[in-house]
Design an enzyme around this catalytic site. Structure first.
Site, PDB file in Angstrom:
ATOM      1  N   GLU A  93      22.777 -13.657  19.380  1.00  0.00           N
ATOM      2  CA  GLU A  93      23.302 -14.712  19.914  1.00  0.00           C
ATOM      3  C   GLU A  93      23.393 -15.844  18.599  1.00  0.00           C
ATOM      4  OE1 GLU A  93      22.650 -18.612  23.091  1.00  0.00           O
ATOM      5  OE2 GLU A  93      20.918 -16.857  22.426  1.00  0.00           O
ATOM      6  N   LYS A 125      29.545 -18.780  26.935  1.00  0.00           N
ATOM      7  CA  LYS A 125      28.338 -18.795  27.869  1.00  0.00           C
ATOM      8  C   LYS A 125      28.562 -19.591  29.039  1.00  0.00           C
ATOM      9  CE  LYS A 125      23.260 -18.931  26.765  1.00  0.00           C
ATOM     10  NZ  LYS A 125      22.266 -19.325  25.668  1.00  0.00           N
ATOM     11  N   CYS A 156      21.640 -14.274  26.516  1.00  0.00           N
ATOM     12  CA  CYS A 156      20.155 -14.786  26.357  1.00  0.00           C
ATOM     13  C   CYS A 156      19.757 -15.261  27.528  1.00  0.00           C
ATOM     14  CB  CYS A 156      20.015 -15.934  25.436  1.00  0.00           C
ATOM     15  SG  CYS A 156      18.305 -16.247  24.627  1.00  0.00           S
ATOM     16  N   SER A 162     -12.884 -22.822   5.092  1.00  0.00           N
ATOM     17  CA  SER A 162     -13.933 -23.611   5.249  1.00  0.00           C
ATOM     18  C   SER A 162     -15.141 -22.592   5.663  1.00  0.00           C
ATOM     19  CB  SER A 162     -13.814 -24.565   6.210  1.00  0.00           C
ATOM     20  OG  SER A 162     -13.421 -23.889   7.647  1.00  0.00           O
ATOM     21  N   ASP A 165     -11.033 -21.185  12.300  1.00  0.00           N
ATOM     22  CA  ASP A 165      -9.399 -21.354  12.102  1.00  0.00           C
ATOM     23  C   ASP A 165      -9.004 -20.937  10.766  1.00  0.00           C
ATOM     24  OD1 ASP A 165      -9.500 -22.156  14.775  1.00  0.00           O
ATOM     25  OD2 ASP A 165      -9.698 -24.480  14.254  1.00  0.00           O
TER      26      ASP A 165
END
Length: 707
Positions: free
Chosen positions: A46, A115, A176, A358, A362
């Site tokens: 697209e 579209k 889409c 750390s 995470d």
């Protein structure tokens, strides 16, 4: 008569918003590969010419003008010779801007299809830039721009709701979002006997979403018959989304070909050879389909004297069906953000990343994803991708003729990790950070920032005459929080300082981008310090839940070669911002937050995905937690969440741009639009929750339920 055997091609392209030169180059390469595979029809993603993510740049006339200039270049050469090229770009028609597909063949523009249904949910705002084509079954004439006329030799072409009718096949398209609509255009196309339906898409990655997309295509072709070609972008085109490729070819409910979902290569072409007569046979065997087709309104047709199918004496065999391939979620977390990081890095002009590491879950996840990125890049270079190899050489600052080496060697040239400890940090997190950095291959620094923290605290005392203390030392809650926050914020300052000069200290030119590593749950709860290490250039895990990250760490320890991840996963999450005292339990995230990460994920999905305010969330949780919590406890938990959410929503306005992967992301920029100043007492809502809880108080709790 002979069977109508045709080879058709779709593709994954790594387009970049407004990179007209690069986008055109990738389009031309995909057409070249499609021809090499014997295809005579090629469909692309697209808005592939300007790039899907142009956003408000679509409002600029330049974007449309440059798109037409690219069409001129496509028509000038041999790309469209003996090849139907289905490309996407914006088009202005009668004062309205449309998201369009253009059919090109033999240096001519056969037709333009706008579209009909736009994507305006979640991350998408197409209605801000485009209009829908509302004239179902109507075809008009479009006056081509003068430069285009001079190349193609005709002044106009059809535009509208149409079917392309070739000598031996018919083609229609949807774009889409239209696949996801209740009355999708492919239904009318199938009832009109269209053989091939294409879908040029700009669909982003979201964890556990690919099966939904493929199920829609499988179901569409199983119910209506036909060949369905799906093309997609694949990569970061300049924003928070990663478009996840997975170009496919389906026929009559069976998957014939499937492209990769994640990759660092810029162009991938997927082709299949099909027997179009099998489509007619399939449809003819379904009585209800025949009956509806016999009464279906006709769609206007545009004829082109071109044969799509192979010669009558072809020995080509149709492509055999295959099973769909899906990554497990842990693989998605490893590969999607890794490819997104690579696109951002190479296109930004930076020379690598810096991560405050750390030793927690995470930042460890982020480090592992960078390691996976390096593995993907080096493998693509080994496989012969010259573009990836050239980008890797520039990023890594390699000398002429110097080998790229192993993924670990590449990591060491472009990835710096830094453990910024204080007197509140533990030896365990320090060791975990160093061990993981070594396994990934990072340039690792281990520094203490106590002197900087003490200097700022002394400055504060000089200014105010007051010396704040931690709670463990008799300080107030305000003092305790302020002393934690200053540690976190100083880490952010040092991270950016090091990112600017670390390569200089290593005798190289360039700069590093700072990576953030706050997860989606902490962003939702606001469990982060504003302008701490969560503030960075980009964040690859900001859209991923803590629970998914823990599972990823376990998976990565075995599948990425970083065994240190297993030790990280076993450790309790902790910020290590308060003093360690022998007579007090260590600081942990879940105790600090007043809720578990599992509960946060539940609150997030109910708030965003299920569209629950406080009262409706309470009602939903009464059902979901009826065997574990009393109404009073549930009421307290819901109110605690919404109180902290309201207090901290302002932090969402400064969240680092993050990879979008989760349906309940609190991203304030484009996905989760809400105010950031709330009445944190929620008086009306909380009063209603308490009334409902009191009405249920006389009900006896099940055995073992929390009182």
């Amino acid at each position: 008569m002979h069977h109508r055997i045709a080879t058709l091609a779709t593709c994954n392209l790594n387009q970049w918003a407004l990179d007209f030169e690069g986008n055109l180059k990738r389009i031309l390469r995909s057409i070249e590969v499609a021809k090499e595979l014997g295809a005579r029809y090629r469909v692309g993603p697209e808005l592939e010419i300007p790039g899907y993510g142009c956003e408000d740049h679509f409002l600029e006339q330049d974007t449309i003008e440059h798109s037409w200039e690219c069409i001129v270049e496509l028509l000038k050469g041999n790309a469209t010779v003996d090849m139907v090229c289905d490309v996407g770009m914006p088009v202005m028609h009668r004062g309205a801007r449309y998201n369009c597909r253009l059919f090109l063949l033999n240096r001519r523009i056969l037709a333009i299809r706008p579209k009909q249904h736009l994507a305006d949910d979640g991350n998408y705002r197409e209605g801000r830039w485009f209009s829908t084509w509302k004239h179902v079954g109507v075809m008009e004439q479009y006056d081509l721009p003068l430069p285009v006329r001079q190349v193609c030799g005709h002044d106009s072409c059809p535009i509208g709701d149409l079917v392309l009718s070739l000598r031996d096949a018919t083609i229609a398209c949807e774009t889409c979002e239209e696949l996801f609509t209740p009355l999708a255009p492919h239904i009318a196309s199938a009832l009109n006997g269209v053989d091939i339906i294409s879908n040029g898409s700009g669909s982003h990655h979201q964890l556990r979403k690919l099966d939904q997309r493929l199920d829609l295509m499988r179901g569409a072709t199983a119910k209506c018959g036909g060949v369905y070609l799906y093309a997609n972008q694949r990569g970061c085109d300049g924003g928070r989304l990663y478009y996840d490729g997975s170009a496919v070819v389906y026929m009559n409910g069976h998957l014939l070909a499937q492209g990769r979902q994640f990759a660092v290569e810029e162009v991938e072409v997927v082709a299949a050879t099909v027997d179009l007569d099998e489509v007619s046979s399939y449809r003819g065997a379904i009585t209800s389909l025949r009956e509806q087709a016999s009464d279906a309104p006709s769609i206007p047709r545009v004829s082109a004297d071109f044969g799509l199918c192979l010669a009558a004496d072809t020995t080509a065999l149709p492509t055999a069906p295959r099973e769909a391939f899906y990554h497990v979620p842990e693989e998605e977390i490893a590969s999607g953000p890794a490819a997104w990081l690579w696109d951002y890095l190479r296109r930004s002009g930076a020379n690598g990343y810096l991560l405050p590491l750390s030793g927690g879950a995470d930042s460890a996840s982020t480090a592992a994803i960078v390691g996976k990125m390096a593995q993907m890049v080096i493998q693509a270079a080994i496989d012969g991708d010259a573009t990836v190899a050239a980008d890797a050489r520039r990023v890594g600052g390699y000398r002429e003729g110097q080998e790229l080496g192993t993924p670990g060697e590449f990591v060491n040239r472009m990835f710096t990790t830094v453990y910024m400890g204080t007197c509140n940090s533990s030896r365990e997190t320090q060791d975990r950070a160093a061990r993981l950095a070594g396994q990934v291959g990072a340039d690792h620094l281990d520094v203490r920032i106590d002197t900087v923290v003490a200097a700022l605290a002394a400055l504060f005392a000089t200014i105010t005459g007051k010396k704040p203390a931690f709670r463990a030392d008799g300080g107030t809650a305000a003092e305790n929080l302020a002393l934690q926050n200053i540690q976190a914020r100083l880490r952010m300052v040092l991270a950016f300082f090091l990112a600017q000069l670390r390569l200089w200290t290593r005798g190289r030119q360039g700069f590093l981008l700072v990576l953030g590593s706050a997860n989606v749950d902490e962003g939702l709860r606001g469990y982060l310090t504003k302008y701490d290490c969560s503030s960075a250039d980009i964040n690859p895990i900001g859209g991923i839940s803590k629970g998914d990250l823990r599972r990823f760490l376990r998976w990565g320890a075995h599948n990425l070669g970083y065994s240190a991840l297993a030790d990280v996963e076993k450790a309790a999450p902790t910020a290590e911002l308060e003093p360690l005292r022998p007579d007090a339990p260590p600081q942990t995230d879940e105790v600090d937050m007043g809720m578990t990460y599992e509960e946060l994920g539940m609150y997030g999905r109910l708030r965003k995905v299920a569209r629950c305010g406080p009262v409706l969330m309470f009602r939903r949780l009464l059902v979901m937690w009826r065997d574990t919590h009393t109404p009073a406890v549930i009421a307290e938990k819901v109110q605690t969440f919404f109180r902290y959410y309201a207090m901290n929503r302002h932090k969402a306005t400064t969240l680092t741009p993050a990879y979008h992967a989760e349906s309940y992301s609190p991203d304030d920029n484009r996905f989760d639009h809400r105010q950031f100043l709330y009445n944190v007492r929620w008086p009306w809502q909380f009063r209603r929750i308490n009334e409902l809880a009191e009405q249920l108080v006389d009900r006896p709790p099940p055995a073992g339920k929390e009182q």
